[in-house]
Write a protein that holds these residues in place. Sequence first.
Motif, PDB file in Angstrom:
ATOM      1  N   LEU A  15     -11.874  -9.341  -6.692  1.00  0.00           N
ATOM      2  CA  LEU A  15     -10.905  -8.205  -6.927  1.00  0.00           C
ATOM      3  C   LEU A  15     -11.224  -6.921  -6.096  1.00  0.00           C
ATOM      4  O   LEU A  15     -10.309  -6.232  -5.590  1.00  0.00           O
ATOM      5  CB  LEU A  15     -10.825  -7.863  -8.502  1.00  0.00           C
ATOM      6  N   LEU A  16     -12.607  -6.302  -6.454  1.00  0.00           N
ATOM      7  CA  LEU A  16     -13.073  -5.130  -5.788  1.00  0.00           C
ATOM      8  C   LEU A  16     -12.730  -5.096  -4.213  1.00  0.00           C
ATOM      9  O   LEU A  16     -12.623  -4.115  -3.516  1.00  0.00           O
ATOM     10  CB  LEU A  16     -14.388  -4.860  -6.171  1.00  0.00           C
ATOM     11  N   TRP A  17     -13.044  -6.199  -3.493  1.00  0.00           N
ATOM     12  CA  TRP A  17     -12.773  -6.540  -2.320  1.00  0.00           C
ATOM     13  C   TRP A  17     -11.454  -6.305  -1.643  1.00  0.00           C
ATOM     14  O   TRP A  17     -10.948  -5.526  -0.914  1.00  0.00           O
ATOM     15  CB  TRP A  17     -13.548  -7.722  -1.789  1.00  0.00           C
ATOM     16  N   VAL A  18     -10.633  -7.008  -2.471  1.00  0.00           N
ATOM     17  CA  VAL A  18      -9.103  -7.295  -2.132  1.00  0.00           C
ATOM     18  C   VAL A  18      -8.345  -5.777  -2.300  1.00  0.00           C
ATOM     19  O   VAL A  18      -7.389  -5.692  -1.930  1.00  0.00           O
ATOM     20  CB  VAL A  18      -8.662  -8.513  -2.901  1.00  0.00           C
ATOM     21  N   ILE A  19      -8.822  -5.143  -3.267  1.00  0.00           N
ATOM     22  CA  ILE A  19      -8.082  -3.973  -3.843  1.00  0.00           C
ATOM     23  C   ILE A  19      -7.574  -3.141  -2.686  1.00  0.00           C
ATOM     24  O   ILE A  19      -6.678  -2.599  -2.825  1.00  0.00           O
ATOM     25  CB  ILE A  19      -8.617  -3.336  -5.155  1.00  0.00           C
ATOM     26  N   GLY A  20      -8.505  -3.056  -2.000  1.00  0.00           N
ATOM     27  CA  GLY A  20      -8.367  -1.974  -0.811  1.00  0.00           C
ATOM     28  C   GLY A  20      -7.167  -2.442   0.400  1.00  0.00           C
ATOM     29  O   GLY A  20      -6.489  -1.710   0.976  1.00  0.00           O
ATOM     30  N   TRP A  21      -6.632  -3.757   0.168  1.00  0.00           N
ATOM     31  CA  TRP A  21      -5.811  -4.212   1.127  1.00  0.00           C
ATOM     32  C   TRP A  21      -4.502  -3.573   0.826  1.00  0.00           C
ATOM     33  O   TRP A  21      -3.497  -3.458   1.434  1.00  0.00           O
ATOM     34  CB  TRP A  21      -5.809  -5.822   1.088  1.00  0.00           C
ATOM     35  N   GLY A  22      -4.202  -3.524  -0.596  1.00  0.00           N
ATOM     36  CA  GLY A  22      -3.029  -2.999  -1.068  1.00  0.00           C
ATOM     37  C   GLY A  22      -3.024  -1.502  -0.776  1.00  0.00           C
ATOM     38  O   GLY A  22      -1.804  -0.822  -0.894  1.00  0.00           O
ATOM     39  N   ALA A  23      -4.011  -0.776  -0.279  1.00  0.00           N
ATOM     40  CA  ALA A  23      -3.786   0.452  -0.263  1.00  0.00           C
ATOM     41  C   ALA A  23      -2.895   1.048   0.864  1.00  0.00           C
ATOM     42  O   ALA A  23      -2.105   1.952   0.639  1.00  0.00           O
ATOM     43  CB  ALA A  23      -5.321   1.098   0.325  1.00  0.00           C
ATOM     44  N   HIS A  24      -2.562   0.376   1.856  1.00  0.00           N
ATOM     45  CA  HIS A  24      -1.605   0.610   3.023  1.00  0.00           C
ATOM     46  C   HIS A  24      -0.280   0.817   2.521  1.00  0.00           C
ATOM     47  O   HIS A  24       0.482   1.492   2.861  1.00  0.00           O
ATOM     48  CB  HIS A  24      -1.838  -0.353   4.135  1.00  0.00           C
ATOM     49  N   SER A  25       0.106  -0.221   1.615  1.00  0.00           N
ATOM     50  CA  SER A  25       1.581  -0.546   1.164  1.00  0.00           C
ATOM     51  C   SER A  25       1.809   0.491   0.035  1.00  0.00           C
ATOM     52  O   SER A  25       2.869   0.872  -0.390  1.00  0.00           O
ATOM     53  CB  SER A  25       1.757  -1.884   1.049  1.00  0.00           C
TER      54      SER A  25
END
Lengths: 311, 260
Positions: B194-204
């Motif tokens: 979760l802590l890793w993937v959460i940054g991916w959503g930052a762009h959208s």
Amino acid sequence: MISVDGLTRYYGDKRALSDVSFHVKKGEILGLLGPNAAGKTTAMRILTCYMPPTSGAATIGGYDILSQSMEVRKITGYLPENPPLYHDMVVNDYLEFVCRLKGIPKDRFSIEIDSVLEKTNLGDERSRIIGKLSKGYKQRVGLAQSLLNNPQIVILDEPTVGLDPKQIIEIRELIKNLKGEHTVILSSHILPEIEQTCERVVIINDGKVVAEDTPENLTNHLKGIERVFLQVEGKEEDIRSALNSVKNIKSLNIDSVTDGIVKVSIESDVDLRKKLAKTIVTAGLGLVELSADRFTLEDIFLHLTTKEEAA
Amino acid sequence: MNSILAIINKDFKSFFYSPVAYIIIAIFAALSGVFFYLYTSNFIEAAFMDTMRSQQYRMAAQKFNVNLMLIRPYFWNIALISIFTLPAITMRLYSEEKRAGTVELLYTTPIMPVQIIIGKFIAGLLFYIVLLIPTMFFQSILFMYGSPEFFPVLSGYIGLILMGSAFIAAGLFISTTTENQIIAAIGGFALSLLLWVIGWGAHSAGPLLGGVLDYISIINHFEDFAQGVIDSTHIIYYLLFSFVGLYFSTKMIESVKWRA
């Protein structure tokens, strides 16, 4: 030395201890006796600061268990029901770890460890892996751990459970030797153990103290009552009517009827054996067996605890 | 202090009593070794091709930067492998004590919950450093045959250790909540992911939420360390993260006291 005042503890809605109070004098061995799930472990866990009571107070060696818990822990040795052992450690390393936890200075480690190993007769096992030891030895390692730093108060939760008779005797001897120097609270659901090792007994049932006295006094308490067992050949009604004519019977129970033989148990204040025999024989019934029985601590225990349940 | 040392000593040693530790070390060494091999051979191939080309066309050969092309992506890889290894380290740290009933010893001897937690945290961190030793060996090969800059390597390891401490603190907290190692491990993996993937959503996401997500994402903060930049904001992030994890772990143990 230990004073417990109105301890109550709930687990959710379930009440595990209700208003338990007792006192232990210095150098005394107190037995906590009760059936399983009576609240013995809960009481001990509260006294050792493992968990707090819902209400009530207790002091150990003058220290309050809630506000001065670190002081209490320093003077208390505790053996929980399941000895708290690290199974992949070597006995000696484990005891050294406990020494550190108890804050013993490093130069006294070997003296302390040698002394508890000697007390618990574990000298030969000190370099063995705990997980590979038999249950009796594991129990002794647990006991050795509780005796490190020579604590003033030793609290032992069912110390002889799961041991063989020889080991039980050894552990009992060991506990008796603690007397005087240490104040001991010992819990058990096995009566002879309490009878032999403790000077005072607190019987707990369903979270309440139901009796508190010396083992001798508790036995004397019900000693006045004589119990007689009878086996009589005949019809149940006939036997009942015949026995009803005998005076001084406090209670009369038909235990079972098999093949025309009726087993009866009778309680009374006086010795009725002669009278009973005579009555049965003159009524023309066949007296097969007649025997008397005294109350033991076991009966008192059952008596007290089952009475509680019925109430 | 002595009690903390006692816990560190016991817990660090106890890693090596169980076969799990050796399996983790082996897998970590193997994975980081394979990635090192792949990166190195790619790098050498690229450099070799370039030399060939420059000879063919009689041009000056390009300068290939080991730090930029090899060490930096390699640190990223170690960070990723760590994320999925650390829950296996933290899973038994506390739950094992609960399962074996040894918490009764810890709670009834004069040691405070915070000392127990700090001791276990440091033991976990030391084990993580042991895990990193093979990768240090791999990197030293680069120094033997080339001349990479040393500072980015150092900052990379500082970053790894800081990131590791954040994950260990979080994993330790999960371990205090259960007596089941499997649950502790799965919880740890889920949190890592979760802590890793959460940054991916930052762009959208929107500018505000995007910024927050980007900040929370634990691995984003590692980027600068891998490049050789030691930025105090990232250090603070990891230290804060570890502190919060340790604080909640301590409260979790102490909760026994106020759940009466």
